[in-house]
Design a protein around this motif. Structure first.
Motif, PDB file in Angstrom:
ATOM      1  N   MET A   1       0.834  -1.186   0.000  1.00 57.25           N
ATOM      2  CA  MET A   1       0.000   0.000   0.000  1.00 57.25           C
ATOM      3  C   MET A   1       0.885   1.259   0.000  1.00 57.25           C
ATOM      4  N   LYS A   2       0.480   2.240  -0.788  1.00 56.85           N
ATOM      5  CA  LYS A   2       1.280   3.464  -0.905  1.00 56.85           C
ATOM      6  C   LYS A   2       0.554   4.655  -0.261  1.00 56.85           C
ATOM      7  N   ILE A   3       1.287   5.356   0.580  1.00 57.43           N
ATOM      8  CA  ILE A   3       0.701   6.480   1.315  1.00 57.43           C
ATOM      9  C   ILE A   3       1.489   7.748   1.012  1.00 57.43           C
ATOM     10  N   MET A   4       0.780   8.874   0.918  1.00 58.82           N
ATOM     11  CA  MET A   4       1.516  10.147   0.869  1.00 58.82           C
ATOM     12  C   MET A   4       1.113  11.023   2.057  1.00 58.82           C
ATOM     13  N   VAL A   5       2.087  11.729   2.597  1.00 58.19           N
ATOM     14  CA  VAL A   5       1.844  12.601   3.749  1.00 58.19           C
ATOM     15  C   VAL A   5       2.194  14.030   3.331  1.00 58.19           C
ATOM     16  N   VAL A   6       1.235  14.932   3.457  1.00 56.40           N
ATOM     17  CA  VAL A   6       1.455  16.323   3.046  1.00 56.40           C
ATOM     18  C   VAL A   6       1.839  17.179   4.263  1.00 56.40           C
ATOM     19  N   GLY A   7       3.033  17.765   4.188  1.00 53.68           N
ATOM     20  CA  GLY A   7       3.582  18.567   5.276  1.00 53.68           C
ATOM     21  C   GLY A   7       5.074  18.288   5.350  1.00 53.68           C
ATOM     22  N   GLY A   8       5.775  19.059   6.179  1.00 53.28           N
ATOM     23  CA  GLY A   8       7.225  18.850   6.148  1.00 53.28           C
ATOM     24  C   GLY A   8       7.930  19.031   7.470  1.00 53.28           C
ATOM     25  N   LYS A  17       6.590   7.954  11.000  1.00 56.46           N
ATOM     26  CA  LYS A  17       7.165   6.863  11.806  1.00 56.46           C
ATOM     27  C   LYS A  17       6.075   5.948  12.364  1.00 56.46           C
ATOM     28  N   SER A  18       4.936   6.540  12.758  1.00 53.61           N
ATOM     29  CA  SER A  18       3.828   5.720  13.276  1.00 53.61           C
ATOM     30  C   SER A  18       3.217   4.877  12.172  1.00 53.61           C
ATOM     31  N   LEU A  19       3.020   5.479  10.996  1.00 49.18           N
ATOM     32  CA  LEU A  19       2.420   4.738   9.874  1.00 49.18           C
ATOM     33  C   LEU A  19       3.299   3.552   9.480  1.00 49.18           C
ATOM     34  N   ARG A  20       4.598   3.729   9.577  1.00 53.70           N
ATOM     35  CA  ARG A  20       5.528   2.669   9.166  1.00 53.70           C
ATOM     36  C   ARG A  20       5.380   1.383   9.982  1.00 53.70           C
ATOM     37  N   LYS A  21       4.733   1.500  11.141  1.00 54.76           N
ATOM     38  CA  LYS A  21       4.547   0.295  11.977  1.00 54.76           C
ATOM     39  C   LYS A  21       3.568  -0.674  11.341  1.00 54.76           C
ATOM     40  N   ASN A  22       2.774  -0.192  10.376  1.00 57.26           N
ATOM     41  CA  ASN A  22       1.812  -1.072   9.703  1.00 57.26           C
ATOM     42  C   ASN A  22       2.513  -1.801   8.556  1.00 57.26           C
ATOM     43  N   PRO A  23       2.605  -3.146   8.650  1.00 55.83           N
ATOM     44  CA  PRO A  23       3.376  -3.902   7.646  1.00 55.83           C
ATOM     45  C   PRO A  23       2.770  -3.856   6.236  1.00 55.83           C
ATOM     46  N   GLU A  24       1.499  -3.477   6.126  1.00 55.61           N
ATOM     47  CA  GLU A  24       0.887  -3.407   4.787  1.00 55.61           C
ATOM     48  C   GLU A  24       1.318  -2.172   4.008  1.00 55.61           C
ATOM     49  N   ILE A  25       1.865  -1.199   4.730  1.00 58.70           N
ATOM     50  CA  ILE A  25       2.320   0.025   4.056  1.00 58.70           C
ATOM     51  C   ILE A  25       3.728  -0.211   3.525  1.00 58.70           C
ATOM     52  N   THR A  26       3.841  -0.186   2.207  1.00 62.17           N
ATOM     53  CA  THR A  26       5.133  -0.505   1.592  1.00 62.17           C
ATOM     54  C   THR A  26       5.934   0.746   1.249  1.00 62.17           C
ATOM     55  N   GLU A  27       5.212   1.828   0.940  1.00 61.23           N
ATOM     56  CA  GLU A  27       5.928   3.047   0.572  1.00 61.23           C
ATOM     57  C   GLU A  27       5.231   4.268   1.154  1.00 61.23           C
ATOM     58  N   ASN A  61       1.481   8.205  -9.094  1.00 58.00           N
ATOM     59  CA  ASN A  61       2.128   7.186  -8.259  1.00 58.00           C
ATOM     60  C   ASN A  61       1.140   6.192  -7.653  1.00 58.00           C
ATOM     61  N   LYS A  62      -0.105   6.251  -8.116  1.00 55.47           N
ATOM     62  CA  LYS A  62      -1.141   5.324  -7.646  1.00 55.47           C
ATOM     63  C   LYS A  62      -1.176   5.247  -6.102  1.00 55.47           C
ATOM     64  N   ILE A  63      -1.301   6.419  -5.507  1.00 57.43           N
ATOM     65  CA  ILE A  63      -1.365   6.507  -4.043  1.00 57.43           C
ATOM     66  C   ILE A  63      -2.697   5.921  -3.559  1.00 57.43           C
ATOM     67  N   ASP A  64      -2.627   5.080  -2.516  1.00 54.79           N
ATOM     68  CA  ASP A  64      -3.849   4.464  -1.986  1.00 54.79           C
ATOM     69  C   ASP A  64      -4.534   5.340  -0.947  1.00 54.79           C
ATOM     70  N   TYR A  65      -3.736   6.126  -0.214  1.00 57.67           N
ATOM     71  CA  TYR A  65      -4.312   6.940   0.851  1.00 57.67           C
ATOM     72  C   TYR A  65      -3.393   8.128   1.108  1.00 57.67           C
ATOM     73  N   ALA A  66      -4.003   9.295   1.303  1.00 62.55           N
ATOM     74  CA  ALA A  66      -3.217  10.506   1.564  1.00 62.55           C
ATOM     75  C   ALA A  66      -3.513  11.014   2.968  1.00 62.55           C
ATOM     76  N   VAL A  67      -2.504  11.521   3.633  1.00 60.64           N
ATOM     77  CA  VAL A  67      -2.688  12.124   4.951  1.00 60.64           C
ATOM     78  C   VAL A  67      -2.305  13.593   4.820  1.00 60.64           C
ATOM     79  N   ILE A  68      -3.279  14.476   5.009  1.00 62.61           N
ATOM     80  CA  ILE A  68      -2.990  15.907   4.901  1.00 62.61           C
ATOM     81  C   ILE A  68      -2.783  16.410   6.322  1.00 62.61           C
ATOM     82  N   ALA A  69      -1.523  16.686   6.664  1.00 60.60           N
ATOM     83  CA  ALA A  69      -1.202  16.970   8.067  1.00 60.60           C
ATOM     84  C   ALA A  69      -1.137  18.457   8.383  1.00 60.60           C
ATOM     85  N   GLN A  70      -0.939  19.282   7.372  1.00 62.78           N
ATOM     86  CA  GLN A  70      -0.713  20.722   7.591  1.00 62.78           C
ATOM     87  C   GLN A  70      -1.995  21.527   7.375  1.00 62.78           C
TER      88      GLN A  70
END
Ligand code: AMP
Ligand code: GLY
Length: 422
Positions: A1-8, A17-27, A61-70
């Protein structure tokens, strides 16, 4: 599964770092991200306010889920734009994000639905506002209506300061359009508490409470900053107060947003003041706090992605949101002189043993070297069984990080410890 996080910033690094704990998230891709995240995400450099580029990137990039943090991309409609092309995203749509991006909207919402907050008046021209502050009770608080990089609030302890603040926003137009309208509100007193919560528009589940340290220097002196450190949980926020907030503030807010046709999905942040007349809302944010996230997420036991997805899907009521019993402390290491004037470009070294607990904010990679590139450079977090141990460990971890011109407060958590010890 591919995730994008908006913010810097450090908040985004903690989320990644928290999202990375989920083994289904590959990128995980960070937009823009910063050089200090390069081991945890692909740093794209795509601007957080460039919604068009974000949508293009997500599709390509065929993102499956986006996290808009900002906050700005949320106010600009990043979630709406992604949804329109079939990409689910964490965060409120632009209409619901107004709970943060317009203080006039949020104050009027609270008044209409009887949610406890400071008494206030709204002004859209300088002469009326100046007339008002000439005779109003002092201290008084002057707030620009719109987003102002956290600088739009003046707590005026004298009449002169209040007059200055009004002129600053409305005559000098320092905040641009954000200061065309201002809110002038009653000064509240009491301990401050930050409560972040997950909401799917109907159900709300609060996260562990926290305490920010906004002033630049020890003993809460010096100018306001984006936040110099945090601890969680906040000892002032007792179970009794939590229950009261749920009943008088949190659920009424979720219901009010529903009734206004702006159901809030994402992270709803309550900035609260525990006054002698009970808890009152100082501000709402439509996103995770920074640096609150750096102490809250390390205490989260449940899977972050699962919860985020549940807020989008409307299934939060069936989703577990559990926190560990311990405590966390985050010490922000800044460039000396922040928030006024500071130098950057110094090499940062981070000890291998503390890498997992360092959240990088203002840094860039240049020829393989990590260099300081902002005011708040990074946050160093520790999680322990109790607050005292977490504070001690966070300061020990700070010793494992170095860069020239580093500045940090020495008293993060001190007031909280005092409160705990009664
Ligand atoms: P903000 O920049 O919106 O995070 O607000 C900055 C700080 O101003 C808050 O954290 C409070 O300490 C303070 N503040 C905001 N509103 C009030 C108020 N009505 N009374 C007293 N202090 C306030
Ligand atoms: N730390 C306060 C905020 O994120 O607004």
């Amino acid at each position: 599964m591919k995730i994008m996080v908006v913010g810097g910033g450090g908040r985004e690094h903690a989320i990644i770092k928290s999202l990375r704990k989920n083994p289904e998230i590959t990128e995980i891709f960070a937009l823009p991200g910063n050089g200090g995240m390069a081991e945890d995400a692909v740093v794209t450099g795509i601007g957080a306010k460039d919604i068009e580029a974000q949508v293009k990137f997500a599709l390509e990039n065929k993102i499956d889920y986006a996290v808009i943090a900002q906050d700005d991309p949320l106010a600009l409609g990043a979630v709406d734009a992604l949804k329109a092309v079939g990409i689910p995203a964490f965060g409120p749509d632009a209409k619901a994000a107004e709970i943060e991006s317009s203080k006039v909207f949020s104050k009027n919402l609270m008044k209409k639905y009887g949610i406890p907050t400071a008494e206030y008046e709204i002004f859209d021209n300088a002469s009326d506002a100046l007339e008002y502050v000439k005779t109003c009770k002092i201290p008084i608080v002057v707030k620009a209506d719109g987003l102002a990089l956290g600088k739009g609030v003046t707590v005026a302890m004298t009449r002169e300061e209040a007059i200055e603040a009004v002129k600053f926003a409305m005559e000098d137009k320092v905040f641009g359009a954000s200061g065309e309208r201002i809110v002038i509100e009653e000064y509240l007193e009491g301990p401050e508490v930050s409560v972040l919560s997950f909401s799917d528009g109907v159900t709300l589940k609060p996260m562990v409470s926290s305490m920010d340290h906004k002033r630049a220097h020890d003993n809460d002196e010096g100018p306001n900053t984006g936040g110099m450190g945090t601890i969680a949980p906040n000892p002032y926020y007792t179970e009794e107060i939590a229950e009261e907030c749920m009943r008088t503030i949190f659920m009424p807010t979720v219901e009010a947003m529903q009734k206004e046709g702006r159901p809030f999905k994402g992270c709803l942040y309550f900035g609260l003041m525990l006054t002698k007349d009970g808890p009152k809302v100082i501000e709402y944010n439509c996103r995770f706090g920074d640096p609150e996230t750096q102490v809250v997420l390390p205490l989260l036991k449940s899977d972050l992605y699962t919860i985020m997805k549940a807020t989008t899907d409307g299934t939060l009521d069936k989703t577990e949101v559990e926190f560990a019993d311990g405590a966390a402390c985050c010490v922000v290491m800044a460039s000396d002189g922040y928030p006024v004037e500071y130098k950057k470009g110094f090499e940062i070294t981070i000890g291998e043993n503390v890498k997992d607990s360092v959240f990088v904010a203002g840094a860039k990679l240049e020829d393989g070297r990590l260099l300081t590139n902002g005011g708040r450079v990074l946050g160093v977090t520790a999680v322990e069984d109790n607050l005292k141990a977490a504070i001690d460990k966070a300061y020990e971890n700070v010793k494992e990080v170095s860069f020239e011109n580093a500045y940090f407060r020495k008293d993060i958590g001190k007031r909280a410890l005092k409160a705990l010890e009664g």
